[in-house]
Write an enzyme that holds these catalytic residues in place. Structure first.
Site, PDB file in Angstrom:
ATOM      1  N   CYS A  84      31.053  40.812  27.424  1.00 18.47           N
ATOM      2  CA  CYS A  84      32.437  40.659  26.950  1.00 18.47           C
ATOM      3  C   CYS A  84      32.615  41.397  25.622  1.00 18.47           C
ATOM      4  O   CYS A  84      33.585  42.135  25.424  1.00 18.47           O
ATOM      5  CB  CYS A  84      32.778  39.184  26.757  1.00 18.47           C
ATOM      6  SG  CYS A  84      32.571  38.160  28.218  1.00 18.47           S
TER       7      CYS A  84
ATOM      8  N   ASP B 292      19.572  41.596 -10.291  1.00 16.36           N
ATOM      9  CA  ASP B 292      20.869  40.967 -10.564  1.00 16.36           C
ATOM     10  C   ASP B 292      21.835  41.824 -11.355  1.00 16.36           C
ATOM     11  O   ASP B 292      23.012  41.492 -11.462  1.00 16.36           O
ATOM     12  CB  ASP B 292      20.654  39.660 -11.336  1.00 16.36           C
ATOM     13  CG  ASP B 292      20.315  39.913 -12.797  1.00 16.36           C
ATOM     14  OD1 ASP B 292      19.532  40.850 -13.063  1.00 16.36           O
ATOM     15  OD2 ASP B 292      20.840  39.192 -13.664  1.00 16.36           O
TER      16      ASP B 292
ATOM     17  N   ASP C 214      20.642  47.481 -11.152  1.00 14.67           N
ATOM     18  CA  ASP C 214      19.771  47.175 -10.015  1.00 14.67           C
ATOM     19  C   ASP C 214      20.395  47.583  -8.679  1.00 14.67           C
ATOM     20  O   ASP C 214      19.703  47.618  -7.660  1.00 14.67           O
ATOM     21  CB  ASP C 214      19.460  45.675  -9.968  1.00 14.67           C
ATOM     22  CG  ASP C 214      18.638  45.213 -11.160  1.00 14.67           C
ATOM     23  OD1 ASP C 214      17.838  46.021 -11.657  1.00 14.67           O
ATOM     24  OD2 ASP C 214      18.814  44.064 -11.587  1.00 14.67           O
TER      25      ASP C 214
ATOM     26  N   CYS D  28      30.041  36.382  26.512  1.00 19.42           N
ATOM     27  CA  CYS D  28      28.680  36.920  26.421  1.00 19.42           C
ATOM     28  C   CYS D  28      28.695  38.307  25.802  1.00 19.42           C
ATOM     29  O   CYS D  28      29.736  38.815  25.397  1.00 19.42           O
ATOM     30  CB  CYS D  28      28.046  36.973  27.809  1.00 19.42           C
ATOM     31  SG  CYS D  28      28.949  38.049  28.943  1.00 19.42           S
TER      32      CYS D  28
ATOM     33  N   ASP E  12      13.009  42.709 -10.482  1.00 17.94           N
ATOM     34  CA  ASP E  12      13.517  43.072 -11.797  1.00 17.94           C
ATOM     35  C   ASP E  12      13.136  41.939 -12.750  1.00 17.94           C
ATOM     36  O   ASP E  12      12.995  40.789 -12.325  1.00 17.94           O
ATOM     37  CB  ASP E  12      15.032  43.232 -11.732  1.00 17.94           C
ATOM     38  CG  ASP E  12      15.648  43.421 -13.105  1.00 17.94           C
ATOM     39  OD1 ASP E  12      15.217  44.335 -13.812  1.00 17.94           O
ATOM     40  OD2 ASP E  12      16.549  42.633 -13.459  1.00 17.94           O
TER      41      ASP E  12
END
Length: 737
Positions: free
Chosen positions: A16, A632, A636, A13, A437
């Site tokens: 942990c 891309d 960018d 959990c 873009d």
């Protein structure tokens, strides 16, 4: 900054995970630690010379088991991609084997626990079942202690060990509550032999069995939550057919080298990334792109490892091997996403980490109040306190976020949507402005012939144009040649490239000039009868090529960066959903507006220098807008980082992909809408799981404090809550995105 990924066994959990994070973060040089209890991985960023032994010791100190073979260090130039293919395969084969063995271990404990629990049920309830007690009171207590001992201290030993360790390490977890509750209940049986007290020893064994049953179901469900990433791991080919010294030989994939020529027959997997040097075929790339239609491959086409060759023989020269491959990169990105946390998870983790100590205190005061201020006595009061302990396990609360994130990121990977930064899932729901873009995002990023006007024979126009342009390497020339696709070209003499203006040459005795209007004026070629058509083409944003034969214009060709097939539909759908769509580009205003009009974007930011894109995004954010940026290119990357959610096209540059929070493998805008829908669906599941986890505790704990729930019913309710959270997360698979 250096990185390490630790594979850890025994975590259940958020508590942990929190223990491991705190323990590892104490090591000098560690800068950041993120642990995912669902996948059993810790992601460590550190500086300096931290050893493997130091990290293992920190995990052990937290009470968990590090898996030795899974330690990987990415130091200096040795990035994740530099591990050998053999190491890569061994790593993931070990992962799969470990997951299977963990399920098997819980199953084995489950079977043995129930073998010993059934006699407990018969002994405890024989009076109700058979109408007569089958054992005397003294023998009954001894029998219950014996059977429960095996269940708690043998089959449940790891839980007891982990839970009780928390009391002297002060690292409390879900196991701490179960361990304390069952051990205390067990010892009531021993005390009942000495003094008059309620015997809960049989119930202690039943509680542990129910807990183990819940853990088995939960472990199987968690395994299903990570099955998409496992499917990706299993996609790779095991062997490759290689052409060496003009001989075909079959070798293990780990022995393939860069520039090897691979032979892939119909129906076979392409072993690794490469370029087709000979042959033609269609290739099924759906397993890495999510696109169902096969892709045609010819000489010079790129191919992706693990995709399937369909109907022809391909000869492929390898360009990437091992963890440099596209598939390995996808897996790395998904694992990175599963190693990040979203704000709502950090809040849930903080609550979980204080929850266990709070329940211990509440349980103590519950016992004290019932014992001191009621007539129930020591035994009954202790039973109520045990019910509080076992019902309040925060397992469901700790699993609510990571299990949903794991399922969501796995589904995304299967559909070609890679969530690199989990925070994007939460942030995406706040986004109302999406900036695109233009080149390579809305458009294909390469010129195509968009329109032809001829005042003579169109076939003749295109034939002589293609014959000249065939001799040029300019992208516009290639677009025209691609459009015409002549089998035989006319012979050209005196060919010249006129930089920035066009080309000229002779076909037979005729002087041919192809170029822009500046070239026509320079050559004193009249545009009088065609100037209106040229103006119309330019208003549409076309680069206009005028074709002249012997100083007479015979037509014009409009060339432009073509819009991607699905751009119009996706933009219209985003507009319909009230997203504000904006296009940003370095192109001139006229060209930009023409493209924007074609796809349905009303707001355009044109003539933007590459370095200013991020500034434009920042300006939009100043108006309290959450902005997603879709791009891309290398230019960018700053804007992708600046935006609240950066969406990078997988067909773009590596720099852009690394800068994106979400990566679209296919590189089309359909993925933007899918990513938005996936983010919303995943976050909805996270909210549902957190609500039910909180709701369960808000209702169940007061009932237990009030003495209205027996310890067995309390444990059943706790196990059910954890299973329901995991099951609900897996329902995300049914969501159509």
């Amino acid at each position: 900054m250096k990185k390490a990924i630790l594979n850890i066994e025994g975590m259940h959990c958020a508590s942990c995970a929190g223990h491991v994070e705190r323990s590892v973060s104490k090591i000098t040089g560690v800068k950041n630690v993120t642990v995912n209890a669902v996948t059993g991985k810790a992601f460590v960023d550190f500086e300096g010379g931290i050893t493997e032994d130091q990290l293992k010791k920190a995990v052990v100190d937290a009470g968990y088991t590090p898996r030795k073979v899974d330690f990987k260090f990415f130091e200096g130039s040795k990035s994740p991609s530099s591990f050998s293919d053999a190491e890569h395969n061994h790593q993931h084969n070990h992962d799969a084997a470990t997951d299977t063995s963990e399920i098997y271990r819980w199953k084995r404990r489950l079977i043995w626990s129930w073998i010993f629990t059934i006699p407990i049920i018969i002994i405890m309830y024989s009076g109700r079942i058979f109408g007569v007690e089958i054992l005397s009171e003294g023998l009954m207590t001894l029998s219950l202690l014996l059977f429960s001992f095996f269940i708690i201290f043998i089959f449940g030993f790891s839980i007891i060990k982990s839970g009780l360790r928390g009391f002297y390490k002060l690292y409390f977890s879900m196991d701490s509550l179960i361990a304390l509750g069952t051990v205390v209940a067990f010892f009531t049986g021993i005390l009942s032999l000495l003094i008059s007290i309620e015997d809960y020893s049989g119930i202690s064994g039943m509680i542990m069995t129910i807990f183990i049953t819940g853990k088995y179901i939960e472990t199987k469900a968690k395994g299903r939550a990570t099955q998409e990433i496992k499917k990706l791991l299993e996609l790779g080919a095991k062997n490759a057919r290689v052409l060496r010294n003009n001989q075909e030989i079959e070798i293990p994939i780990s022995e393939v080298k860069i520039n090897d020529v691979l032979i892939i027959k119909p129906g076979e997997k392409i072993p690794t990334d490469g370029v087709v040097v000979r042959g033609e075929s269609s290739v099924d790339e759906s397993m890495v792109t999510g696109e169902s239609l096969p892709v045609e491959k010819t000489a010079k086409s790129s191919v992706i490892g693990a995709t399937i060759n369909q109907d022809g023989i391909l000869y492929v020269k390898t360009t990437k091997i091992g963890e440099d491959t596209f598939l390995a990169h996808i897996i790395k990105l998904v694992e990175e996403a599963q190693g990040t946390k979203i704000p709502i998870q950090k809040l849930a983790d903080k609550i979980t980490n204080i929850f266990v100590p709070a329940i211990l205190i509440i349980s103590f005061f519950t016992f004290s109040n019932w014992f001191l201020f009621s007539s129930l006595g020591f035994g009954k009061s202790l039973g109520i306190a045990i019910a509080v302990l076992v019902i309040a396990c925060p397992c469901a609360l700790g699993l609510a976020v990571p299990i949903s994130l794991t399922v969501g990121s796995g589904i995304g990977a299967k559909k070609g949507i890679l969530i690199r930064n989990a925070e994007a899932i939460q942030t995406m729901k706040e986004v109302k402005t999406i900036v695109f873009d233009k080149t390579g995002t809305i458009t294909k990023g390469k010129p195509e012939v968009r329109e032809i006007y001829s005042n003579y024979k169109e076939n003749y126009l295109m034939e002589i144009t293609a014959s000249l342009e065939k001799l040029s390497e300019h992208p516009i020339a290639k677009a025209i040649v691609e459009k015409v696709k002549l089998k035989r070209y006319k012979k050209v003499t005196g060919f010249k490239i006129l930089r920035g203006r066009g080309v000229e040459g002779k076909i037979g005795s005729k002087h041919v000039v192809i170029g822009n209007t500046y070239l026509m004026k320079e050559k004193k070629i009249s545009l009088k009868n065609i100037d209106k058509k040229i103006d119309e083409f330019e208003r549409k944003g076309y680069t206009t090529m005028v074709v002249s034969v012997s100083k007479k214009v015979i037509g014009i060709i409009g060339v432009a960066d073509a819009v991607k097939e699905d751009s119009v539909y996706i933009i219209s759908e985003l507009n319909r959903q009230d997203y504000k769509t904006i296009m940003i580009t370095g192109d001139n205003e006229r060209t930009a507006r023409a493209i924007a009009k074609e796809v349905g974007i009303s707001e355009v930011i044109a003539n933007v220098l590459p370095e200013d894109k991020s500034k434009k995004v920042e300006e939009l954010q100043m108006n309290n807008q959450f902005v997603a940026f879709v791009g891309d290119g290398i230019n960018d990357a700053p804007a992708l980082k600046q935006s609240n959610v950066g969406i990078a096209m997988g067909t773009g540059t590596d720099i852009a992909i690394e800068a994106g929070d979400i990566v679209l493998v296919r590189g089309d805008l359909k993925g933007v809408l899918q990513a938005i829908n996936l983010s919303k669906a995943t976050f909805k599941k996270i909210k549902q799981n957190l609500f039910w986890a909180f709701f369960y505790n808000v209702v169940a704990i007061p009932l237990a404090i009030a003495g209205l729930l027996s310890p067995i019913i309390a444990e059943l309710a706790m196990a059910t809550s954890s299973i329901s959270v995991v099951t609900n997360a897996n329902l995300l698979r049914r969501k159509k995105i």
